[in-house]
Write a protein that holds these residues in place. Structure first.
Motif, PDB file in Angstrom:
ATOM      1  N   ASP A  62       0.851  -1.200   0.000  1.00 49.56           N
ATOM      2  CA  ASP A  62       0.000   0.000   0.000  1.00 49.56           C
ATOM      3  C   ASP A  62       0.884   1.246   0.000  1.00 49.56           C
ATOM      4  OD1 ASP A  62       0.766  -0.802   2.715  1.00 49.56           O
ATOM      5  OD2 ASP A  62      -0.299   1.016   3.299  1.00 49.56           O
ATOM      6  N   PHE A  63       0.316   2.355  -0.516  1.00 46.13           N
ATOM      7  CA  PHE A  63       1.067   3.604  -0.662  1.00 46.13           C
ATOM      8  C   PHE A  63       1.745   4.036   0.645  1.00 46.13           C
ATOM      9  CE2 PHE A  63       0.866   8.300  -0.253  1.00 46.13           C
ATOM     10  CZ  PHE A  63       1.863   8.639  -1.161  1.00 46.13           C
ATOM     11  N   GLU A  64       0.976   4.096   1.713  1.00 50.84           N
ATOM     12  CA  GLU A  64       1.531   4.593   2.992  1.00 50.84           C
ATOM     13  C   GLU A  64       2.680   3.700   3.458  1.00 50.84           C
ATOM     14  OE1 GLU A  64      -1.785   4.339   2.502  1.00 50.84           O
ATOM     15  OE2 GLU A  64      -2.309   6.481   2.490  1.00 50.84           O
ATOM     16  N   VAL A  67       5.759   4.260   1.339  1.00 50.19           N
ATOM     17  CA  VAL A  67       6.416   5.536   1.671  1.00 50.19           C
ATOM     18  C   VAL A  67       7.230   5.367   2.965  1.00 50.19           C
ATOM     19  CG1 VAL A  67       5.976   7.916   2.436  1.00 50.19           C
ATOM     20  CG2 VAL A  67       4.815   7.014   0.408  1.00 50.19           C
ATOM     21  N   TRP A  88      -0.768   0.641  -8.937  1.00 52.79           N
ATOM     22  CA  TRP A  88      -1.178   2.042  -8.755  1.00 52.79           C
ATOM     23  C   TRP A  88      -0.531   2.634  -7.507  1.00 52.79           C
ATOM     24  CZ3 TRP A  88      -2.497   4.800 -12.594  1.00 52.79           C
ATOM     25  CH2 TRP A  88      -3.207   4.245 -13.671  1.00 52.79           C
ATOM     26  N   ASP A  89      -0.496   1.850  -6.419  1.00 56.03           N
ATOM     27  CA  ASP A  89       0.145   2.368  -5.205  1.00 56.03           C
ATOM     28  C   ASP A  89       1.646   2.569  -5.433  1.00 56.03           C
ATOM     29  OD1 ASP A  89      -2.458   1.565  -4.266  1.00 56.03           O
ATOM     30  OD2 ASP A  89      -1.659   1.709  -2.241  1.00 56.03           O
ATOM     31  N   LYS A  92       2.137   5.732  -7.368  1.00 55.17           N
ATOM     32  CA  LYS A  92       1.911   6.885  -6.487  1.00 55.17           C
ATOM     33  C   LYS A  92       3.147   7.111  -5.601  1.00 55.17           C
ATOM     34  CE  LYS A  92      -1.735   7.979  -3.527  1.00 55.17           C
ATOM     35  NZ  LYS A  92      -2.855   7.516  -2.701  1.00 55.17           N
ATOM     36  N   ALA A  93       3.678   6.015  -5.085  1.00 53.39           N
ATOM     37  CA  ALA A  93       4.883   6.109  -4.246  1.00 53.39           C
ATOM     38  C   ALA A  93       6.061   6.602  -5.083  1.00 53.39           C
ATOM     39  CB  ALA A  93       5.194   4.747  -3.624  1.00 53.39           C
ATOM     40  N   HIS A  96       5.821  10.243  -5.408  1.00 53.40           N
ATOM     41  CA  HIS A  96       6.150  10.830  -4.102  1.00 53.40           C
ATOM     42  C   HIS A  96       7.673  10.947  -3.929  1.00 53.40           C
ATOM     43  CE1 HIS A  96       6.021  11.339   0.307  1.00 53.40           C
ATOM     44  NE2 HIS A  96       7.042  10.505   0.299  1.00 53.40           N
TER      45      HIS A  96
END
Ligand code: E4P
Length: 218
Positions: A62-64, A67, A88-89, A92-93, A96
């Motif tokens: 997952d993204f969080e 990160v 997708w995650d 996104k990362a 970031h």
């Protein structure tokens, strides 16, 4: 063309780094497991041996989580490239981290569409897996060719094509002919690149003829 070595074996990395021909290292969870060593410890050691990019892969999906893990990995050294999966995650990362000037290697790429997304997310590297595509009867090198063609159309795509899952010297040669920026190569294949039976045969003849001259240099 840049050469990365695809291993977490520090002894082998040191040996190859000594040749001066090594530009970076890629690792993945399988290679870390094979090393039998602590992840952070082994990545820290590798990053100290090779000044070029050292890919260290997140385990979160997952993204969080990516990160959080990526931020920890980025603290190891400036030459760490956070490796994220092409989801997708992961994309996104990727965005970031690259917006913070942290290198990202987007891994597990199996299509040109995925590679376009990675470039749009600002990936430093996209890793298409040629060997694994070949294994399922799809031509891995065709994907490299497609991605290079697409990336060349857009000068604002700065992502480097990192040919991964390399199984033979021919993969490296074909990737170079296409113009891929980087190949990440297992140590055994990297060593094979220098071998040719005619080199061995020619050298043996030169050495025996030289001995016949009875001379010494210097
Ligand atoms: C790339 O970064 C991967 O670590 C690697 O090239 C995967 O290769 P494999 O298909 O031989 O496991």
């Amino acid at each position: 063309m840049k050469f990365f070595v695809d291993t977490a074996d520090v002894k082998e990395i040191r040996e190859l780094a000594d040749t001066g021909l090594l530009d970076g290292v890629t690792t993945n969870p399988t290679l870390i497991a094979k090393s039998g060593r602590d992840f952070i410890e082994v990545i820290t050691e590798i990053a100290g041996v090779v000044p070029g990019p050292v890919s260290a892969e997140v385990a979160a999906t997952d993204f969080e989580g990516m990160v959080k893990e990526g931020e920890r990995l980025a603290l190891i050294a400036d030459n760490i490239a956070i490796k994220v999966p092409l989801t997708w995650d992961g994309l996104k990362a990727c965005k970031h981290f690259t917006s913070k000037n942290i290198m990202v290697n987007v891994t597990l790429c199996f299509s040109a569409a995925q590679a376009i997304l990675a470039a749009k997310a600002g990936a430093t590297f996209i890793s298409p897996f040629v060997g694994r595509l070949d294994d399922v009867g799809q031509p891995g090198m065709q994907l490299i060719s497609e991605i290079c063609t697409i990336y060349n159309h857009y000068e604002y795509f700065n992502t480097e094509v990192l040919v991964a899952s390399v199984r033979s010297p021919m993969h490296v040669v074909e990737a170079a002919m296409i113009g891929a920026h980087v190949a990440t190569i297992p140590p055994s294949v990297l060593k094979q690149l220098a071998s040719h039976p005619l080199t061995d045969k020619g050298l043996a003849t030169f050495l025996s003829d030289w001995q016949k001259t009875g001379q010494k240099i210097g």
